[in-house]
Design a protein around this motif. Structure first.
Motif, mmCIF file in Angstrom:
data_model
loop_
_atom_site.group_PDB
_atom_site.id
_atom_site.type_symbol
_atom_site.label_atom_id
_atom_site.label_comp_id
_atom_site.label_asym_id
_atom_site.label_seq_id
_atom_site.Cartn_x
_atom_site.Cartn_y
_atom_site.Cartn_z
ATOM 1 N N PRO A 198 6.850 15.167 78.750
ATOM 2 C CA PRO A 198 5.759 14.209 77.805
ATOM 3 C C PRO A 198 6.358 12.816 77.872
ATOM 4 N N VAL A 199 7.450 12.452 78.228
ATOM 5 C CA VAL A 199 8.102 11.182 78.154
ATOM 6 C C VAL A 199 7.952 10.495 79.521
ATOM 7 N N VAL A 200 8.369 11.032 80.596
ATOM 8 C CA VAL A 200 8.402 10.556 81.840
ATOM 9 C C VAL A 200 7.430 10.639 82.884
ATOM 10 N N SER A 201 6.284 11.497 82.331
ATOM 11 C CA SER A 201 5.372 12.111 83.159
ATOM 12 C C SER A 201 4.011 11.548 82.533
ATOM 13 N N ILE A 202 3.505 12.506 81.594
ATOM 14 C CA ILE A 202 2.379 12.053 80.682
ATOM 15 C C ILE A 202 2.583 10.732 79.907
ATOM 16 N N GLY A 203 3.728 10.530 79.498
ATOM 17 C CA GLY A 203 4.028 9.411 78.661
ATOM 18 C C GLY A 203 3.965 8.033 79.413
ATOM 19 N N THR A 204 4.295 8.254 80.853
ATOM 20 C CA THR A 204 4.387 7.334 81.613
ATOM 21 C C THR A 204 2.855 6.782 81.971
ATOM 22 N N ILE A 226 7.052 22.639 76.183
ATOM 23 C CA ILE A 226 8.113 23.206 75.259
ATOM 24 C C ILE A 226 7.635 24.933 74.849
ATOM 25 N N VAL A 227 8.683 25.735 75.284
ATOM 26 C CA VAL A 227 8.616 27.027 74.697
ATOM 27 C C VAL A 227 9.571 27.609 73.994
ATOM 28 N N GLY A 228 9.316 28.030 72.896
ATOM 29 C CA GLY A 228 10.345 28.547 71.871
ATOM 30 C C GLY A 228 11.376 27.513 71.778
ATOM 31 N N GLY A 229 10.792 26.249 71.415
ATOM 32 C CA GLY A 229 11.616 25.123 70.921
ATOM 33 C C GLY A 229 12.739 24.676 71.981
ATOM 34 N N ARG A 230 12.426 25.087 73.441
ATOM 35 C CA ARG A 230 13.273 24.365 74.504
ATOM 36 C C ARG A 230 12.295 24.279 75.669
ATOM 37 N N VAL A 231 12.904 23.060 76.394
ATOM 38 C CA VAL A 231 12.062 22.997 77.847
ATOM 39 C C VAL A 231 12.147 24.049 78.857
ATOM 40 N N VAL A 232 10.938 24.355 79.483
ATOM 41 C CA VAL A 232 10.875 25.362 80.586
ATOM 42 C C VAL A 232 11.780 24.819 81.718
ATOM 43 N N ARG A 233 11.790 23.671 81.959
ATOM 44 C CA ARG A 233 12.257 23.130 83.087
ATOM 45 C C ARG A 233 12.525 21.635 82.942
ATOM 46 N N GLY A 234 13.504 20.922 83.462
ATOM 47 C CA GLY A 234 13.471 19.380 83.405
ATOM 48 C C GLY A 234 14.532 18.878 82.417
ATOM 49 N N MET A 235 14.211 17.719 81.956
ATOM 50 C CA MET A 235 15.170 17.124 80.881
ATOM 51 C C MET A 235 14.516 16.563 79.626
ATOM 52 N N ALA A 236 13.383 17.088 79.211
ATOM 53 C CA ALA A 236 12.663 16.597 78.076
ATOM 54 C C ALA A 236 13.397 16.593 76.750
ATOM 55 N N ASP A 237 14.301 17.432 76.927
ATOM 56 C CA ASP A 237 15.133 17.721 75.558
ATOM 57 C C ASP A 237 16.089 16.642 75.410
ATOM 58 N N LYS A 238 16.769 15.981 76.425
ATOM 59 C CA LYS A 238 17.339 14.669 76.493
ATOM 60 C C LYS A 238 16.512 13.466 76.002
ATOM 61 N N ALA A 245 11.125 11.904 68.947
ATOM 62 C CA ALA A 245 10.336 13.086 68.817
ATOM 63 C C ALA A 245 11.153 14.233 68.699
ATOM 64 N N GLU A 246 10.489 15.274 68.139
ATOM 65 C CA GLU A 246 11.045 16.325 67.863
ATOM 66 C C GLU A 246 10.932 17.144 69.118
ATOM 67 N N VAL A 247 11.951 17.986 69.623
ATOM 68 C CA VAL A 247 12.130 19.026 70.617
ATOM 69 C C VAL A 247 11.239 20.119 70.240
ATOM 70 N N SER A 248 10.036 20.118 70.230
ATOM 71 C CA SER A 248 9.093 21.394 69.714
ATOM 72 C C SER A 248 7.562 21.106 70.189
ATOM 73 N N ALA A 268 5.581 31.991 71.743
ATOM 74 C CA ALA A 268 6.850 32.015 70.974
ATOM 75 C C ALA A 268 6.943 30.962 70.076
ATOM 76 N N ASP A 269 5.878 29.996 70.001
ATOM 77 C CA ASP A 269 5.808 28.784 69.100
ATOM 78 C C ASP A 269 4.611 29.028 68.094
ATOM 79 N N SER A 270 4.158 30.083 68.071
ATOM 80 C CA SER A 270 3.142 30.615 67.218
ATOM 81 C C SER A 270 3.346 29.790 65.885
ATOM 82 N N GLY A 271 4.528 29.718 65.485
ATOM 83 C CA GLY A 271 5.001 29.497 64.022
ATOM 84 C C GLY A 271 4.614 27.966 63.718
ATOM 85 N N ASP A 272 4.461 27.121 65.086
ATOM 86 C CA ASP A 272 3.967 25.592 64.916
ATOM 87 C C ASP A 272 2.680 25.695 64.755
#
Length: 309
Positions: A198-204, A226-238, A245-248, A268-272
């Motif tokens: 969301p930051v360096v692909s879509i955000g760009t 984001i799945v289960g509050g974590r990135v599937v791959r890549g570095m979006a959490d950094k 932005a919140e990592v969720s 896994a994120d249905s609570g959101d």
């Protein structure tokens, strides 16, 4: 129905394999991030354009999700071993052919849009692939130890070891939306945000002047990376904390506030889900881990039908 997908990287490429099963590919335009583009050994490399092309053209390395299948590295080995060239970004021999033809055409004055179209035709892509802009723009990372470097140098060269204090898209103030991208957005009946960084692909892509304005007038649905509050791959959490932005799944949706109409999240994120719905955005909940083409196609169908039943 005219569909536009904003895309960048492996997640988008894999998602597009499902999307072309759900919508008419002849009426699909994919706008790809070019903030990752870099010049290496004098060659213009467009990682996201190439990953999409190789994946949908059937030439991607299946395990890596990037680079060519059945690749060889004779040139890279010679560059490193004989000439001591930097080896932090390795270009395979088959991959080099794409960069050579792209660079040659660009030096002859052909626009990046036209170059991309010619390469896409050579790979017989079923949809229209366009760069977000024909102008040179580069994502620059500002590290927490006061350095500035190209995104690829940070991500590939340093393996994202340094913390991120900030980032910016160099050259974007003077950039214009690629003609094909502008036309596609103008006539879009649906815009899909692929499950990309969301930051360096879509955000760009969103930083290119005129994109956000056009999205406000179109139905826009996205798939959370984001799945289960974590990135599937890549570095979006950094990178997400670096832009506040919140990592969720909810945190990423908030980045698209003002134009986002629908958001697909993992079970896994249905609570959101309710928190996102409270912002006025429709929410779909399903399996977003693209483990097979059937799951990927079902995910794409969920996204499209969330706004276009």
């Amino acid at each position: 129905m005219n569909v536009v997908a904003l895309a960048g990287g492996i997640g988008a490429a894999r998602f597009l394999r499902g999307l072309v099963q759900v919508v008419d590919p002849a009426r699909l335009t994919v706008i790809a991030n070019t903030g990752d583009d870099i010049t290496l050994h004098g060659l213009h490399v467009s990682p996201d354009l190439d990953t999409i092309t190789y994946t949908l053209g059937g030439g991607i390395h299946p395990e890596q999700g990037w680079g060519r299948a059945d690749e060889h590295f004779t040139v890279a080995t010679e560059l490193r071993g004989r000439y001591g060239a930097p080896d932090w970004f390795t270009l395979g021999d088959r991959d080099l052919a794409t960069h050579l033809i792209r660079t040659e055409m660009l030096r002859d004055g052909v626009s990046l849009s036209d170059v991309t179209g010619r390469i896409a035709d050579a790979w017989e892509l079923p949809f229209t692939l366009v760069p977000m802009t024909d102008d040179p723009v580069r994502t620059i990372i500002e590290t927490d130890d006061d350095r500035r470097m190209h995104f690829q140098e940070w991500w590939v060269g340093e393996q994202a070891a340094s913390g991120v204090a900030g980032l910016f898209l160099d050259g974007v103030a003077d950039a214009t939306l690629a003609p094909g991208a502008a036309t596609a957005l103008e006539h879009a009946d649906l815009v899909v945000l692929c499950p990309s960084n969301p930051v360096v692909s879509i955000g760009t892509i969103l930083q290119v002047p005129g994109v956000r304005h056009r999205l406000r007038d179109r139905p826009v649905v996205g798939v959370s990376p984001i799945v289960g509050g974590r990135v599937v791959r890549g570095m979006a959490d950094k990178l997400l904390p670096a832009v506040g932005a919140e990592v969720s799944a909810a945190g990423v949706a908030a980045l698209y506030r003002g134009f986002l109409d629908g958001w697909v999240i993992d079970t896994a994120d249905s609570g959101d889900a309710q928190r996102i719905r409270d912002t006025g955005v429709s929410v779909g909940v399903t399996d977003t881990i693209m483990s097979s083409i059937d799951v990927t196609t079902a995910l794409a169908r969920t996204a499209v039908e969330l706004l276009v039943p």
